[in-house]
Design a protein around this motif. Structure first.
Motif, short mmCIF file in Angstrom:
data_model
loop_
_atom_site.label_atom_id
_atom_site.label_comp_id
_atom_site.label_asym_id
_atom_site.label_seq_id
_atom_site.Cartn_x
_atom_site.Cartn_y
_atom_site.Cartn_z
N ARG A 27 -10.26 -76.54 -68.17
CA ARG A 27 -10.06 -75.41 -67.24
C ARG A 27 -8.62 -75.35 -66.73
N MET A 28 -7.68 -75.54 -67.66
CA MET A 28 -6.27 -75.47 -67.32
C MET A 28 -5.57 -74.51 -68.27
N MET A 29 -4.62 -73.78 -67.74
CA MET A 29 -3.79 -72.92 -68.57
C MET A 29 -2.61 -73.74 -69.07
N ALA A 30 -1.98 -73.25 -70.12
CA ALA A 30 -0.81 -73.95 -70.67
C ALA A 30 0.28 -74.10 -69.62
N SER A 31 0.45 -73.09 -68.77
CA SER A 31 1.48 -73.17 -67.75
C SER A 31 1.17 -74.27 -66.73
N GLN A 32 -0.10 -74.46 -66.41
CA GLN A 32 -0.48 -75.53 -65.49
C GLN A 32 -0.19 -76.89 -66.12
#
Length: 133
Positions: A27-32
Motif C-alpha cells: 500500500r505504498m506509491m513509488a513516490s513514498q
C-alpha cells in the motif's frame, strides 16, 4: 530454481511489474518508497535534498513526509530556530524501526533475500533511529 535465477530471467517489463505489485501489496506509491529510501540512506536529511533526489514537488514531498511520519515509518527532529523572531524551523528526518520493517518487506517481496544493513544512528536517547549502510 532459486530466487537469484528467477530474478535473472526477468525482463525490464517483468521487473517493473514486480515492483508495482510489491508497492501495491505494501500500500505504498513509488513516490513514498523514494522518499522513505532517501531518508534510510541519508539520516538527518531535510526536505530540500529529498526534493532534489526524488524529483518530486515541494508540496508533494511535504505531504509524503507528513504521511510517513503519521504511520510511524519516519520521525523527525526539529532544528532550533536561528533567531527567536524566526518562526520557521527545519526538520531532520530519520527512519524508525517500523520504517526499517517496511523497507525489509519491500526488498523481501522482490525476492532479494533478507536485508540487515541498518545501524542505529545516535541522535537522541528517546528513540532508535536508523541508517541504511
Amino acid at each position: 530454481m532459486n530466487q537469484t535465477e528467477d530474478m535473472e530471467e526477468l525482463d525490464p517489463v517483468g521487473m517493473i511489474h514486480q515492483l508495482a505489485c510489491c508497492f501495491t501489496q505494501q500500500r505504498m506509491m513509488a513516490s513514498q518508497v523514494a522518499v522513505l529510501t532517501a531518508i534510510a540512506k541519508n539520516p538527518a536529511i531535510t526536505s530540500g535534498p529529498i526534493v532534489r533526489m526524488t524529483g518530486l514537488s515541494v508540496p508533494n514531498t511535504g505531504r509524503i513526509l507528513n504521511y510517513l511520519a503519521e504511520v510511524g515509518d519516519v520521525t523527525f527532529v526539529r532544528e532550533e530556530p536561528p533567531r527567536p523572531d524566526y518562526p520557521s524551523t527545519r526538520r531532520h528526518f530519520y527512519i524508525t524501526p517500523e520504517g526499517v520493517g517496511t523497507v525489509k518487506k519491500l526488498v523481501h517481496h522482490l525476492g532479494w533475500g533478507e536485508i540487515n544493513r541498518f545501524r542505529i544512528v545516535k541522535e537522541n536517547d528517546s528513540s532508535q533511529l536508523y541508517k541504511f549502510l
